[in-house]
Scaffold this active site. Structure first.
Site, PDB file in Angstrom:
ATOM      1  N   GLY A  49       1.054  -1.267  -0.097  1.00  0.00           N
ATOM      2  CA  GLY A  49       0.019   0.161   0.066  1.00  0.00           C
ATOM      3  C   GLY A  49       1.211   1.321  -0.131  1.00  0.00           C
ATOM      4  O   GLY A  49       2.095   1.215   0.409  1.00  0.00           O
ATOM      5  N   GLN A  54       3.386   9.873   1.135  1.00  0.00           N
ATOM      6  CA  GLN A  54       4.551   9.186   1.026  1.00  0.00           C
ATOM      7  C   GLN A  54       5.333   9.451  -0.168  1.00  0.00           C
ATOM      8  O   GLN A  54       6.672   9.234  -0.194  1.00  0.00           O
ATOM      9  CB  GLN A  54       4.227   7.748   1.240  1.00  0.00           C
ATOM     10  CG  GLN A  54       3.932   7.261   2.403  1.00  0.00           C
ATOM     11  CD  GLN A  54       3.504   5.823   2.610  1.00  0.00           C
ATOM     12  OE1 GLN A  54       2.591   5.408   2.158  1.00  0.00           O
ATOM     13  NE2 GLN A  54       4.453   5.101   3.075  1.00  0.00           N
ATOM     14  N   CYS A  98       6.201  -0.011   6.807  1.00  0.00           N
ATOM     15  CA  CYS A  98       5.647   1.216   6.040  1.00  0.00           C
ATOM     16  C   CYS A  98       7.067   1.528   5.191  1.00  0.00           C
ATOM     17  O   CYS A  98       8.099   1.652   5.809  1.00  0.00           O
ATOM     18  CB  CYS A  98       5.338   2.280   7.361  1.00  0.00           C
ATOM     19  SG  CYS A  98       5.000   3.800   6.400  1.00  0.00           S
ATOM     20  N   LEU A  99       6.605   2.124   4.104  1.00  0.00           N
ATOM     21  CA  LEU A  99       7.888   2.402   3.255  1.00  0.00           C
ATOM     22  C   LEU A  99       8.515   3.638   3.604  1.00  0.00           C
ATOM     23  O   LEU A  99       9.548   3.980   3.232  1.00  0.00           O
ATOM     24  CB  LEU A  99       7.398   2.510   1.848  1.00  0.00           C
ATOM     25  CG  LEU A  99       6.759   1.139   0.938  1.00  0.00           C
ATOM     26  CD1 LEU A  99       6.248   1.482  -0.227  1.00  0.00           C
ATOM     27  CD2 LEU A  99       7.704   0.284   0.857  1.00  0.00           C
ATOM     28  N   HIS A 140      -3.958   1.538   7.885  1.00  0.00           N
ATOM     29  CA  HIS A 140      -2.578   1.925   7.754  1.00  0.00           C
ATOM     30  C   HIS A 140      -2.508   3.065   6.775  1.00  0.00           C
ATOM     31  O   HIS A 140      -2.022   4.040   7.174  1.00  0.00           O
ATOM     32  CB  HIS A 140      -1.633   0.797   7.531  1.00  0.00           C
ATOM     33  CG  HIS A 140      -0.301   1.137   7.691  1.00  0.00           C
ATOM     34  ND1 HIS A 140       0.828   1.030   8.394  1.00  0.00           N
ATOM     35  CD2 HIS A 140       0.434   2.269   6.323  1.00  0.00           C
ATOM     36  CE1 HIS A 140       1.976   1.560   8.058  1.00  0.00           C
ATOM     37  NE2 HIS A 140       1.897   2.353   6.836  1.00  0.00           N
ATOM     38  N   GLU A 141      -2.956   2.992   5.522  1.00  0.00           N
ATOM     39  CA  GLU A 141      -2.822   3.857   4.535  1.00  0.00           C
ATOM     40  C   GLU A 141      -3.732   5.155   4.709  1.00  0.00           C
ATOM     41  O   GLU A 141      -3.119   6.443   4.485  1.00  0.00           O
ATOM     42  CB  GLU A 141      -2.967   3.481   3.129  1.00  0.00           C
ATOM     43  CG  GLU A 141      -2.155   2.072   2.655  1.00  0.00           C
ATOM     44  CD  GLU A 141      -0.439   2.398   2.931  1.00  0.00           C
ATOM     45  OE1 GLU A 141      -0.207   3.522   2.873  1.00  0.00           O
ATOM     46  OE2 GLU A 141      -0.026   1.569   2.989  1.00  0.00           O
ATOM     47  N   HIS A 144      -2.098   7.606   6.968  1.00  0.00           N
ATOM     48  CA  HIS A 144      -1.023   8.606   6.484  1.00  0.00           C
ATOM     49  C   HIS A 144      -1.915   9.787   5.746  1.00  0.00           C
ATOM     50  O   HIS A 144      -1.472  11.047   5.658  1.00  0.00           O
ATOM     51  CB  HIS A 144      -0.524   7.901   5.095  1.00  0.00           C
ATOM     52  CG  HIS A 144       0.550   6.981   5.396  1.00  0.00           C
ATOM     53  ND1 HIS A 144       1.683   7.731   5.875  1.00  0.00           N
ATOM     54  CD2 HIS A 144       0.815   5.549   5.401  1.00  0.00           C
ATOM     55  CE1 HIS A 144       2.684   6.699   6.103  1.00  0.00           C
ATOM     56  NE2 HIS A 144       2.095   5.499   5.706  1.00  0.00           N
TER      57      HIS A 144
HETATM   58 NI    NI Z   1       2.884   3.491   5.877  1.00  0.00          NI
END
Ligand code: NI
Length: 179
Positions: A49, A54, A98-99, A140-141, A144
């Protein structure tokens, strides 16, 4: 995969990650291009995701593929202007990455189900309940878009366990700013 569509993923504690992302007034070609580039970036960086902040964009766009596999494009979900209208079910704990926090994994508590309302890239209205892993990814996304990050969802014990890695990310950020 077209390398030219790849965007740069920003890492914690880059300030854009803390800003609330803005609603998109319309779903146009520019939005669809962003979605495409975000999928390319997500797959290249081995994510399941990715949220627009991000990649440095304060826009309410999420892309998700719970398989993380570009060959399973039928599992892709792109959500424009999503709202989590409900969270329900038993709260479970699962390790998340998480990226924007490379190398960091932490157990996070989340309710099992969520209902999301959004627009799809073709402009149509979408509403569905999700459960299990994809529900976790969506939550989670979605965080953000509200400027809420993995580090905020960690238990105090997880924060202690990841302290050195978190400090390293902060040092890397300071180095980038100094150059
Ligand atoms: Ni993340």
């Amino acid at each position: 995969m077209s390398e030219n569509l790849k965007l740069q993923v920003v890492h914690y504690p880059e300030p854009v990650l803390r800003k609330r992302a803005k609603e998109l007034p319309e779903v146009d070609d520019a939005v669809r291009e962003t979605v495409k580039s975000m999928f390319v970036t997500m797959y290249e960086d081995k994510g399941v995701g990715l949220a627009a902040p991000q990649v440095g964009l304060r826009q309410r766009i999420l892309v998700i593929n719970p398989t993380g596999d570009p060959d399973q494009a039928e599992e892709e979900l792109a959500l424009i202007n999503p709202t989590l209208i409900d969270r329900a079910g038993e709260t479970t704990s699962m390790e998340e990455g998480c990226l924007s926090f490379p190398g960091i994994y932490a157990a996070v508590d989340r309710p099992d189900r969520c209902t999301v309302r959004a627009q799809l890239p073709d402009g149509s209205e979408f509403e569905r309940e999700f459960e299990g892993f994809i529900s976790r990814v969506i939550q989670h996304e979605y965080d953000h878009l509200e400027g809420v990050l993995l580090v905020d969802r960690m238990s105090p014990a997880e924060k202690v366990r990841n302290k050195a890695l978190l400090e390293e990310l902060i040092e890397d950020y300071k180095d980038r700013k100094a150059n």
